[in-house]
Scaffold this motif. Structure first.
Motif, PDB file in Angstrom:
ATOM      1  N   GLY A 187      -3.748  -1.611   6.796  1.00 39.70           N
ATOM      2  CA  GLY A 187      -2.847  -2.376   7.661  1.00 39.70           C
ATOM      3  C   GLY A 187      -3.019  -3.870   7.448  1.00 39.70           C
ATOM      4  N   MET A 188      -2.837  -4.299   6.206  1.00 37.10           N
ATOM      5  CA  MET A 188      -3.159  -5.689   5.846  1.00 37.10           C
ATOM      6  C   MET A 188      -2.291  -6.722   6.556  1.00 37.10           C
ATOM      7  SD  MET A 188      -0.839  -4.366   3.554  1.00 37.10           S
ATOM      8  CE  MET A 188      -1.807  -3.594   2.263  1.00 37.10           C
ATOM      9  N   ASN A 189      -1.083  -6.337   6.942  1.00 41.22           N
ATOM     10  CA  ASN A 189      -0.197  -7.275   7.636  1.00 41.22           C
ATOM     11  C   ASN A 189      -0.659  -7.543   9.061  1.00 41.22           C
ATOM     12  OD1 ASN A 189       0.665  -4.444   7.929  1.00 41.22           O
ATOM     13  ND2 ASN A 189       2.193  -5.278   9.326  1.00 41.22           N
ATOM     14  N   ILE A 247      -5.396   8.603  11.571  1.00 40.38           N
ATOM     15  CA  ILE A 247      -5.592   7.181  11.287  1.00 40.38           C
ATOM     16  C   ILE A 247      -6.810   6.964  10.396  1.00 40.38           C
ATOM     17  CG2 ILE A 247      -6.193   4.950  12.328  1.00 40.38           C
ATOM     18  CD1 ILE A 247      -3.289   5.657  12.735  1.00 40.38           C
ATOM     19  N   ASP A 248      -7.901   7.671  10.662  1.00 39.38           N
ATOM     20  CA  ASP A 248      -9.097   7.512   9.844  1.00 39.38           C
ATOM     21  C   ASP A 248      -8.888   8.058   8.437  1.00 39.38           C
ATOM     22  OD1 ASP A 248     -10.262   6.376  12.036  1.00 39.38           O
ATOM     23  OD2 ASP A 248     -11.859   7.867  12.270  1.00 39.38           O
ATOM     24  N   ALA A 249      -8.115   9.154   8.312  1.00 41.57           N
ATOM     25  CA  ALA A 249      -7.846   9.715   6.986  1.00 41.57           C
ATOM     26  C   ALA A 249      -6.995   8.767   6.148  1.00 41.57           C
ATOM     27  CB  ALA A 249      -7.156  11.068   7.122  1.00 41.57           C
ATOM     28  N   VAL A 250      -6.063   8.102   6.785  1.00 38.88           N
ATOM     29  CA  VAL A 250      -5.142   7.211   6.074  1.00 38.88           C
ATOM     30  C   VAL A 250      -5.764   5.847   5.795  1.00 38.88           C
ATOM     31  CG1 VAL A 250      -2.973   5.924   6.329  1.00 38.88           C
ATOM     32  CG2 VAL A 250      -3.055   8.358   6.899  1.00 38.88           C
ATOM     33  N   ASN A 251      -6.505   5.331   6.764  1.00 35.54           N
ATOM     34  CA  ASN A 251      -6.992   3.961   6.676  1.00 35.54           C
ATOM     35  C   ASN A 251      -8.460   3.815   6.311  1.00 35.54           C
ATOM     36  OD1 ASN A 251      -4.664   2.152   8.002  1.00 35.54           O
ATOM     37  ND2 ASN A 251      -4.797   4.083   9.120  1.00 35.54           N
ATOM     38  N   GLY A 252      -9.237   4.860   6.539  1.00 31.87           N
ATOM     39  CA  GLY A 252     -10.670   4.788   6.301  1.00 31.87           C
ATOM     40  C   GLY A 252     -11.437   5.172   7.552  1.00 31.87           C
ATOM     41  N   ALA A 253     -12.610   5.749   7.362  1.00 30.59           N
ATOM     42  CA  ALA A 253     -13.411   6.248   8.473  1.00 30.59           C
ATOM     43  C   ALA A 253     -13.718   5.138   9.475  1.00 30.59           C
ATOM     44  CB  ALA A 253     -14.713   6.850   7.944  1.00 30.59           C
ATOM     45  N   GLY A 254     -13.606   5.472  10.756  1.00 24.69           N
ATOM     46  CA  GLY A 254     -13.940   4.525  11.811  1.00 24.69           C
ATOM     47  C   GLY A 254     -12.837   3.572  12.200  1.00 24.69           C
ATOM     48  N   THR A 255     -11.653   3.721  11.585  1.00 27.23           N
ATOM     49  CA  THR A 255     -10.564   2.782  11.876  1.00 27.23           C
ATOM     50  C   THR A 255     -10.053   2.934  13.307  1.00 27.23           C
ATOM     51  OG1 THR A 255      -9.868   2.783   9.559  1.00 27.23           O
ATOM     52  CG2 THR A 255      -8.274   1.981  11.173  1.00 27.23           C
ATOM     53  N   ASP A 314       0.817  -1.209   0.000  1.00 25.99           N
ATOM     54  CA  ASP A 314       0.000   0.000   0.000  1.00 25.99           C
ATOM     55  C   ASP A 314       0.852   1.261   0.000  1.00 25.99           C
ATOM     56  OD1 ASP A 314      -2.598  -0.768  -0.334  1.00 25.99           O
ATOM     57  OD2 ASP A 314      -3.260  -0.274   1.688  1.00 25.99           O
ATOM     58  N   PRO A 315       1.699   1.445  -1.015  1.00 24.83           N
ATOM     59  CA  PRO A 315       2.497   2.675  -1.079  1.00 24.83           C
ATOM     60  C   PRO A 315       1.569   3.882  -1.194  1.00 24.83           C
ATOM     61  CG  PRO A 315       2.543   1.525  -3.185  1.00 24.83           C
ATOM     62  CD  PRO A 315       1.887   0.600  -2.207  1.00 24.83           C
ATOM     63  N   SER A 354      -8.603  -1.435   1.136  1.00 30.02           N
ATOM     64  CA  SER A 354      -7.829  -0.211   1.320  1.00 30.02           C
ATOM     65  C   SER A 354      -8.469   0.964   0.585  1.00 30.02           C
ATOM     66  CB  SER A 354      -6.403  -0.399   0.789  1.00 30.02           C
ATOM     67  OG  SER A 354      -5.683  -1.313   1.567  1.00 30.02           O
ATOM     68  N   PRO A 355      -8.280   2.193   1.096  1.00 27.39           N
ATOM     69  CA  PRO A 355      -8.763   3.370   0.367  1.00 27.39           C
ATOM     70  C   PRO A 355      -8.234   3.386  -1.062  1.00 27.39           C
ATOM     71  CG  PRO A 355      -8.136   3.989   2.586  1.00 27.39           C
ATOM     72  CD  PRO A 355      -7.717   2.550   2.410  1.00 27.39           C
ATOM     73  N   ALA A 356      -9.028   3.937  -1.963  1.00 26.17           N
ATOM     74  CA  ALA A 356      -8.751   3.846  -3.398  1.00 26.17           C
ATOM     75  C   ALA A 356      -7.413   4.452  -3.804  1.00 26.17           C
ATOM     76  CB  ALA A 356      -9.881   4.520  -4.175  1.00 26.17           C
ATOM     77  N   ARG A 357      -6.921   5.463  -3.059  1.00 25.77           N
ATOM     78  CA  ARG A 357      -5.684   6.122  -3.493  1.00 25.77           C
ATOM     79  C   ARG A 357      -4.492   5.164  -3.490  1.00 25.77           C
ATOM     80  NH1 ARG A 357      -6.952   8.600   1.251  1.00 25.77           N
ATOM     81  NH2 ARG A 357      -5.639   8.207   3.068  1.00 25.77           N
ATOM     82  N   TYR A 358      -4.502   4.157  -2.611  1.00 26.37           N
ATOM     83  CA  TYR A 358      -3.402   3.201  -2.606  1.00 26.37           C
ATOM     84  C   TYR A 358      -3.456   2.308  -3.840  1.00 26.37           C
ATOM     85  CZ  TYR A 358      -3.041   4.769   2.213  1.00 26.37           C
ATOM     86  OH  TYR A 358      -2.928   5.550   3.332  1.00 26.37           O
ATOM     87  N   GLY A 359      -4.664   1.899  -4.204  1.00 23.20           N
ATOM     88  CA  GLY A 359      -4.817   1.121  -5.423  1.00 23.20           C
ATOM     89  C   GLY A 359      -4.379   1.895  -6.649  1.00 23.20           C
ATOM     90  N   ASN A 360      -4.625   3.201  -6.636  1.00 25.20           N
ATOM     91  CA  ASN A 360      -4.188   4.042  -7.747  1.00 25.20           C
ATOM     92  C   ASN A 360      -2.675   4.075  -7.849  1.00 25.20           C
ATOM     93  OD1 ASN A 360      -3.216   7.167  -8.296  1.00 25.20           O
ATOM     94  ND2 ASN A 360      -4.790   6.490  -9.734  1.00 25.20           N
ATOM     95  N   ARG A 361      -1.983   4.146  -6.700  1.00 22.49           N
ATOM     96  CA  ARG A 361      -0.520   4.104  -6.707  1.00 22.49           C
ATOM     97  C   ARG A 361      -0.028   2.779  -7.293  1.00 22.49           C
ATOM     98  NH1 ARG A 361       0.494   9.119  -6.430  1.00 22.49           N
ATOM     99  NH2 ARG A 361      -1.458   8.843  -7.568  1.00 22.49           N
ATOM    100  N   ILE A 362      -0.673   1.705  -6.861  1.00 25.76           N
ATOM    101  CA  ILE A 362      -0.268   0.375  -7.323  1.00 25.76           C
ATOM    102  C   ILE A 362      -0.544   0.223  -8.814  1.00 25.76           C
ATOM    103  CG2 ILE A 362      -0.739  -2.102  -7.097  1.00 25.76           C
ATOM    104  CD1 ILE A 362      -1.112  -1.654  -4.108  1.00 25.76           C
ATOM    105  N   ASP A 363      -1.658   0.768  -9.300  1.00 31.99           N
ATOM    106  CA  ASP A 363      -1.959   0.731 -10.740  1.00 31.99           C
ATOM    107  C   ASP A 363      -0.815   1.349 -11.537  1.00 31.99           C
ATOM    108  OD1 ASP A 363      -4.444  -0.418 -10.327  1.00 31.99           O
ATOM    109  OD2 ASP A 363      -5.545   1.486 -10.461  1.00 31.99           O
ATOM    110  N   ILE A 364      -0.370   2.529 -11.102  1.00 29.27           N
ATOM    111  CA  ILE A 364       0.693   3.237 -11.823  1.00 29.27           C
ATOM    112  C   ILE A 364       1.987   2.441 -11.782  1.00 29.27           C
ATOM    113  CG2 ILE A 364       2.130   5.327 -11.808  1.00 29.27           C
ATOM    114  CD1 ILE A 364      -0.385   6.814 -10.730  1.00 29.27           C
ATOM    115  N   LEU A 365       2.322   1.890 -10.626  1.00 23.75           N
ATOM    116  CA  LEU A 365       3.560   1.112 -10.502  1.00 23.75           C
ATOM    117  C   LEU A 365       3.484  -0.181 -11.308  1.00 23.75           C
ATOM    118  CD1 LEU A 365       4.166   1.635  -6.681  1.00 23.75           C
ATOM    119  CD2 LEU A 365       5.527   2.611  -8.544  1.00 23.75           C
TER     120      LEU A 365
END
Length: 274
Positions: free
Chosen positions: A251-253, A164-172, A128-129, A222-233
């Motif tokens: 925090g998948m690990n 934490i909620d901004a990075v991981n998602g609301a309610g985390t 999740d870069p 994960s929030p969509a912005r991480y998937g977007n980073r992974i798409d580009i990479l």
């Protein structure tokens, strides 16, 4: 078996700064680089599992627990953390290449390490870069200055909950277990420096020169912005393998360590030195 509650602590002198770390196991070296608000304790579910086949080394980056910042420090930035990890990696492996895994902000340090010293990286795992690329506008995707303002007023829990909620998602934050809340509270004031750090971003043209095997790991929720980073990479690196950890967010690990650890083991086994 290694206890996840009492991790052994060691110290290495890097650029006249004491880097505190924990390690376990023998064999090829796997360096674990944590992200924001974390330290080597973040890897508590990876050390016992991955050290069965590897020498797993998890440092706390400069400015984090057990010598956590209590105020702003200009030495807290991606460039300094990268320089530290280049020197630390060179010392660990006596100049020989090692496996490197970074999560979130730690993935930026891991990528920057690989770009700065490709000879030191046998394989690269980016979980999740969250980094920006140099062609994108600087800054965070949320107002981190609001978090810093809360910290300055002593409203630590509110600041941490917001970040934490901004990075991981609301309610985390309200779902986090006690040990995790203790860890991020110990590192709370690193956010003052992180809010002001000069973030150079990742230069894709430079990164494209990497030849090492790359694993891109995302959380299914994960929030969509991480998937977007992974798409580009994934579109940048022909050699990259992409996998998704089910039943897990950023925090998948921690959320699904069994699946995370197995995917990392499989990838490393396919790219062992032998």
């Amino acid at each position: 078996m290694l206890s996840t509650h009492t991790l052994a602590q060691y110290t290495a002198d890097i650029e006249d700064y004491p880097i505190h770390y924990t390690e376990a196991g023998n064999g090829e070296i796997l360096l674990l680089i944590h992200g924001s608000l974390c330290d080597y304790r973040y890897w508590r579910w990876q050390l016992p599992a991955l050290s069965q086949q590897y020498r797993v080394v998890a440092p706390s980056l400069r400015g984090f627990w057990p010598t956590a910042l209590t105020g702003r420090d200009s030495a807290f930035n991606i460039e300094q953390h990268t320089n530290d990890m280049v020197a630390f990696s060179r010392q660990l492996g006596d100049g020989q290449p090692i496996h490197v895994l970074g999560h979130s902000r730690g993935a930026q340090v891991a990528m920057a390490l690989a770009c700065a010293a490709p000879d030191l990286v046998r394989s690269l795992v980016l979980a999740d870069p969250g980094f920006r690329f140099t062609y994108e506008a600087a800054g965070y995707p949320f107002p981190i200055e609001n978090v810093a303002a809360l910290l300055e007023r002593g409203e630590v829990e509110q600041a941490l909950a917001g970040f934490i909620d901004a990075v991981n998602g609301a309610g985390t934050w309200r779902q986090m277990v006690g040990w995790f809340k203790t860890m991020v509270t110990d590192n709370a004031y690193t956010l003052l420096s992180q809010a002001e750090e000069a973030n150079p971003g990742i230069n894709l043209e430079q990164a494209r020169q990497l030849q090492c095997p790359i694993l891109l790991v995302g959380g299914a929720n994960s929030p969509a912005r991480y998937g977007n980073r992974i798409d580009i990479l994934a579109n940048t690196f022909e050699q990259a393998l992409r996998i998704t950890i089910p039943l897990a967010s950023h925090g998948m690990n921690l959320a699904n360590p069994k699946a995370f650890n197995q995917e990392v083991k499989d990838f490393l086994a396919a790219h062992a030195a032998s």
